[in-house]
Write a protein that holds these residues in place. Structure first.
Motif, short mmCIF file in Angstrom:
data_model
loop_
_atom_site.label_atom_id
_atom_site.label_comp_id
_atom_site.label_asym_id
_atom_site.label_seq_id
_atom_site.Cartn_x
_atom_site.Cartn_y
_atom_site.Cartn_z
N HIS A 188 0.79 -1.11 -0.08
CA HIS A 188 -0.18 -0.16 -0.33
C HIS A 188 0.84 1.17 -0.15
CE1 HIS A 188 -3.82 1.84 1.88
NE2 HIS A 188 -3.76 2.25 0.13
N GLY A 189 1.66 1.23 0.69
CA GLY A 189 3.09 2.08 1.39
C GLY A 189 3.27 2.51 -0.54
N PHE A 190 3.85 1.56 -0.70
CA PHE A 190 5.18 1.69 -1.58
C PHE A 190 4.50 2.09 -3.34
CE2 PHE A 190 6.10 -2.96 -1.51
CZ PHE A 190 5.97 -3.45 -3.48
N GLY A 192 1.17 3.84 -3.05
CA GLY A 192 0.83 5.83 -3.08
C GLY A 192 2.81 5.95 -3.56
N ILE A 193 3.51 6.00 -2.76
CA ILE A 193 4.96 6.65 -2.95
C ILE A 193 5.16 7.01 -4.71
CG2 ILE A 193 7.40 6.97 -2.68
CD1 ILE A 193 7.42 5.90 0.31
N VAL A 195 2.69 6.47 -7.18
CA VAL A 195 2.38 7.53 -7.41
C VAL A 195 2.00 8.70 -7.38
CG1 VAL A 195 -0.96 7.96 -7.72
CG2 VAL A 195 -0.03 5.77 -7.21
N GLY A 196 2.79 8.77 -6.32
CA GLY A 196 3.14 10.59 -5.76
C GLY A 196 4.20 11.38 -6.43
N ASP A 219 -6.07 0.33 -3.24
CA ASP A 219 -6.93 1.64 -3.37
C ASP A 219 -5.97 2.95 -4.03
OD1 ASP A 219 -8.49 4.41 -1.93
OD2 ASP A 219 -6.48 4.67 -1.13
N GLN A 220 -5.06 2.26 -3.91
CA GLN A 220 -4.10 3.67 -4.90
C GLN A 220 -4.13 3.93 -5.77
OE1 GLN A 220 -2.11 6.20 -3.37
NE2 GLN A 220 -2.33 6.62 -1.32
N ASN A 223 -7.95 4.38 -6.56
CA ASN A 223 -8.69 6.30 -6.37
C ASN A 223 -7.35 7.13 -6.11
OD1 ASN A 223 -11.23 6.05 -5.12
ND2 ASN A 223 -10.40 5.06 -3.49
N SER A 224 -6.19 6.87 -6.47
CA SER A 224 -5.89 7.64 -7.22
C SER A 224 -4.75 7.82 -7.94
CB SER A 224 -4.07 7.61 -6.12
OG SER A 224 -4.25 8.00 -4.38
N PRO B 157 1.74 8.36 1.80
CA PRO B 157 2.53 7.78 0.60
C PRO B 157 2.08 9.32 -0.51
CG PRO B 157 0.79 6.47 0.62
CD PRO B 157 0.03 7.65 2.07
N ILE B 158 1.26 9.47 -1.25
CA ILE B 158 0.98 10.56 -2.47
C ILE B 158 2.75 11.59 -2.42
CG2 ILE B 158 0.67 11.82 -3.37
CD1 ILE B 158 -1.98 9.87 -3.48
N GLY B 161 6.17 10.54 -1.66
CA GLY B 161 6.03 10.19 -2.81
C GLY B 161 6.79 11.21 -4.23
N GLU B 191 3.64 2.86 7.00
CA GLU B 191 4.17 2.16 5.48
C GLU B 191 5.32 3.46 5.34
OE1 GLU B 191 2.57 -0.45 2.93
OE2 GLU B 191 0.93 -0.57 4.67
N MET B 195 9.04 4.27 4.93
CA MET B 195 10.63 4.19 3.58
C MET B 195 10.89 5.91 3.97
SD MET B 195 7.84 1.74 1.25
CE MET B 195 6.01 2.40 1.07
#
Lengths: 453, 356
Positions: A188-190, A192-193, A195-196, A219-220, A223-224, B157-158, B161, B191, B195
């Protein structure tokens, strides 16, 4: 000029309410933030706060009045001695006044037609070399990383371990730890990272050790990644590839054996690619990395080690959204993709022995789907069977069957046949697992049923 | 835990040193009352910017009541000092900002046009997302505002990122991610903490602790209510800040930004703040007493604090302040008028911006 205080709507669905009591009386000074009155709906009691400053000049709806319509004038606020200006219609009842629309039409505009590009012609004399899908995927990533410094790979065990399935073998050595990044086990976390980073304009390739684990990140992804271009009115964009093995491997049980083609295939804002051959894996992964949209790239663990002929070209890129006619035929159209193609191809070979000449279409891309190629084929053959490993309800085959009946109804000589995985979680026992997955025999049987032979 | 009144006297005593020492050690998570020095211009600017957000939100509430704004609408009234104070520590248009669905104040603090924001609230073509995003989903590449996210915690997380991209490209930009005490319990936040620290990402996590996750108070939802400590097991420094005092927010933001810009990795700021209105327009806020809200408004209001100082120091007369209010109201009225009169998106917009 005095200001009208209107009966407010407190929820998206409220149409009227009860004016329970006034907390200010005529003549009181009010300033913004002051509570003027309490109103009651079927859900709750709420306070009306003043926005503007002045004196409460008039109360038009008394304490305890029920059924006060939203937007009715309930009081007036202004400077002493002021009277209310004639009410502009928009303030009195904006809900009833039609909103200014660019085009007064309630008809839904038609979706724009998407025409898929054809595969590029191979230069005369192009040589082919035998490669595994694994090698093809690795080459695609390496070539794109050489070409564009914004492309990087992240995922579990992609760097020092050299890839759980060795897809990324050697990439750390060539591109270094800045661009080949081991993540913690934290989908989930990576995701989202990633996506950012893509919102910022980088081009991440996010590897999931399997797509089963991407459920943690869905979800990421949806939704993202998929929706933000739309929600931002075209400002944002998310050039990212989510890739990894999808579907059943062998004897790994229900939680590790699931085909997500239909899941992601439903989502506007995503492209979904599911190649079968090594050549397609290479050409389409390169296209996916260059694509400015989020692309779901569904691989298959069983196919990783299979050999295929791949064109020996410096830059082999294929169009996303174009099906490939794997074998031409006249009696029936078999449509499949990914691992399903291995059943479809073997079935076609055996069907030839029975005198049935099958056309086999490899969809390659689930979204946008090249339904034109399928429909054109069915117009020729009059019959169709779809093949996939995923579950039946809401499957890719279900969508194909819908499209065929909508676009080639008059050409059909039989109902569309649909071969899928069985409607059960994947069992572990070897015999049960075999029964749960489609087989070549299933495909042959379905073809015989719809060709009445 | 309670947000207590800040006084300049008390604040000087407990200036934290985590940012300046660059040790990565956890700072003392006692509430930090240190305040930034604000000159007359700073105070006037802060007053104006916070008042703009408040008046904008009051107007949005009014338009919601009139049915011009649909769906969910989450107002920021009471929390204005957080975004204004932090905004003062950022480089507009370079540092990135990401937040949740309670986003109107963040956008105004980023310098986004009130007309475009309000028109998005009313779902019109002149909105930042051409009417296709709504209150919770707005963006501005120009101002480096990356949403406006409707899923609690997804922005975390976004935002990291975005910081990843800053580091990848070798810039010294920082990314600020705002989220609430409610989102602070989402798994993806941790999470991301992991990171962000592992990779030393230049991200500042601003936890806007307004005490209620929708209707559930912090004490009913959180085993560790000291949110500045939430990064402790990842060695992320954190501090609790009086989020009702714009000067305290600015001072804390300066420390966090300096820390992240210098390449030390993430930083957590827990802003102790308060929302005066319900979670959304349809929330009657029965989970707290009227006295609690009134007390906060009377004693701790972020705008009133600045107003008082301006008058006490002779930096502004009542007339000057009225003039500011008048100008702010004019801007908000203009935005509301635009957002009410602007056309809805063309039906053809239904099919645009799905893919590039």
């Amino acid at each position: 000029m005095a200001i009208d205080i209107l009966m407010p709507a407190l929820s998206p669905t409220m149409e009227e309410g009860t004016l329970t009591k006034w907390l200010k009386k005529v003549g009181d000074d009010v300033k913004s933030g002051d509570v003027l009155a309490e109103i009651e709906t079927d859900k709750a009691t709420m306070e009306i706060e003043a926005v503007d400053e002045g004196k409460l000049l008039e109360i038009l709806v008394a304490d305890g009045t029920e059924g006060v319509k939203v937007n009715a004038v309930i009081a007036r606020v202004g400077a002493e001695g002021e009277t209310s200006a004639p009410k502009p219609a928009a303030q009195a009842a904006p809900a009833e006044k039609p909103l200014p629309v660019a085009q007064a039409s309630s008809t839904v505009p038609a979706a724009p037609a998407v025409k898929a590009e054809a595969d590029p012609d191979l230069p005369a004399g192009t040589q082919f070399e035998s490669k595994t899908v694994r090698e093809a995927l690795r080459e695609a990533m390496a070539e794109e990383m050489r070409r564009d410094g914004d492309v990087f790979l992240m995922g579990e065990e992609v760097a020092e371990y050299q890839g759980a399935y060795k897809i990324s073998q050697g990439l750390l050595d060539e591109f270094g730890a800045k661009r080949v990044i081991d993540t913690p086990i934290t989908e989930h976390g990576f995701a989202g990272i990633g996506v950012g980073a893509a919102f910022a304009g980088l081009k991440p390739i996010v590897e999931f050790m399997t797509f089963n684990f991407a459920m943690q990140a869905i979800d990421q992804i949806i939704n993202s990644a998929a929706k933000t271009l739309y929600m931002s009115g075209g400002q944002m964009g998310c050039p990212i590839v989510f890739r990894g093995p999808n579907g059943a491997a062998a004897r790994v049980g229900a939680q590790h054996s699931q085909d997500y083609a239909a899941w992601y295939g439903m989502i506007p804002g995503l492209k979904v690619v599911m190649p079968y051959s090594a050549a397609d894996a290479k050409g389409l992964l390169k296209a996916a990395i260059r694509d400015p949209n989020p692309v779901i790239f569904l691989e298959n663990e069983v196919l990783y080690g299979h050999h295929f002929d791949v064109p020996k070209l410096d830059d082999y890129v294929l169009p996303i959204g174009k099906a490939r006619i794997h074998k031409a035929g006249k009696d029936i159209t078999i449509v499949s993709f990914g691992m399903g193609m291995s059943y479809a191809i073997k079935a076609a070979e055996e069907l030839a022995g029975l005198g049935i000449d099958a056309e086999v279409i490899d969809l390659r891309t689930i979204r946008p789907m090249d339904i034109e190629t399928v429909v054109n084929s069915v117009k020729k053959t009059g019959r169709c069977v779809t093949v996939e490993e995923g579950w039946p309800q809401g499957s890719v085959g279900s969508e194909i069957a819908y499209q065929i009946q909508a676009n080639a109804f008059d050409y059909l000589d039989a109902p569309v046949g649909r071969i899928t995985g069985k409607d059960v979680p994947m069992p572990y026992a070897a015999n049960l697992e075999k029964l749960a997955l489609p087989t070549v025999g299933d495909v042959i049987e379905a073809v015989r049923a719809v060709t009445y032979r | 835990m309670a947000v207590r009144p800040a006084t300049e006297k008390r604040s000087r005593a407990s200036a934290p040193t985590s940012a300046t020492k660059k040790t990565g050690k956890i700072s003392n998570p006692a509430i930090n009352y240190q305040v930034a020095e604000f000159d007359k211009d700073d105070e006037l600017k802060a007053y104006h910017d916070m008042l703009l957000i408040r008046r904008f939100e009051e107007k949005a509430g009014q338009l919601y009541g009139m049915g011009l704004i649909g769906g969910f609408c989450h107002l920021y009234i009471g929390q204005e000092a957080v975004v204004v104070g932090i905004g003062k520590a950022l480089r507009e248009g370079e540092d990135q900002v990401t937040t949740s669905y309670r986003d109107h104040g963040h956008m105004l603090a980023c310098g986004m046009d009130p007309k475009g924001v309000m028109a998005e609230l009313t779902g019109r073509q002149g909105g930042y997302s051409r009417g296709k995003g709504g209150s919770m989903h707005m963006f501005s590449r120009e101002k480096q505002f990356f949403g406006g996210h409707g899923i609690v915690g997804a922005q975390v997380p976004i935002g990291a990122g975005l910081a990843f991209a800053d580091k990848y490209r070798g810039t010294d930009n920082v990314s600020v991610v705002y989220f609430g005490d409610g989102a602070a319990n989402q798994g993806q936040v941790y999470e991301t903490f992991n990171m962000a620290q592992l990779w030393k990402l230049p991200v500042i996590f601003v936890i806007e602790n307004n005490r209620y996750a929708m209707g559930t108070s912090v004490s009913r939802s959180s085993a560790q209510t000291d949110f500045a400590k939430r990064g402790e097991s990842f060695n992320i420094p954190g501090e609790q800040v009086d989020g009702m005092d714009v000067r305290a927010v600015k001072a804390a933001a300066d420390r966090a930004v300096e820390w992240a810009r210098a390449g030390n990795g993430p930083y957590i700021l827990e802003m102790q703040t308060y929302r005066y209105r319900g979670h959304s327009m349809s929330d009657p806020a029965k989970y707290r007493t009227k006295d609690e809200v009134q007390k906060m408004r009377d004693e701790r209001d972020p705008i009133e604090q600045v107003r008082k100082r301006l008058v006490e120091k002779g930096w502004a007369s009542e007339d000057d302040l009225k003039e500011i209010d008048k100008n702010v109201r004019a801007v908000v009225t203009e935005a509301a008028d635009f957002a009410s009169a602007d056309a809805e998106p063309d039906p053809s917009e239904l099919w645009t911006d799905i893919l590039r």
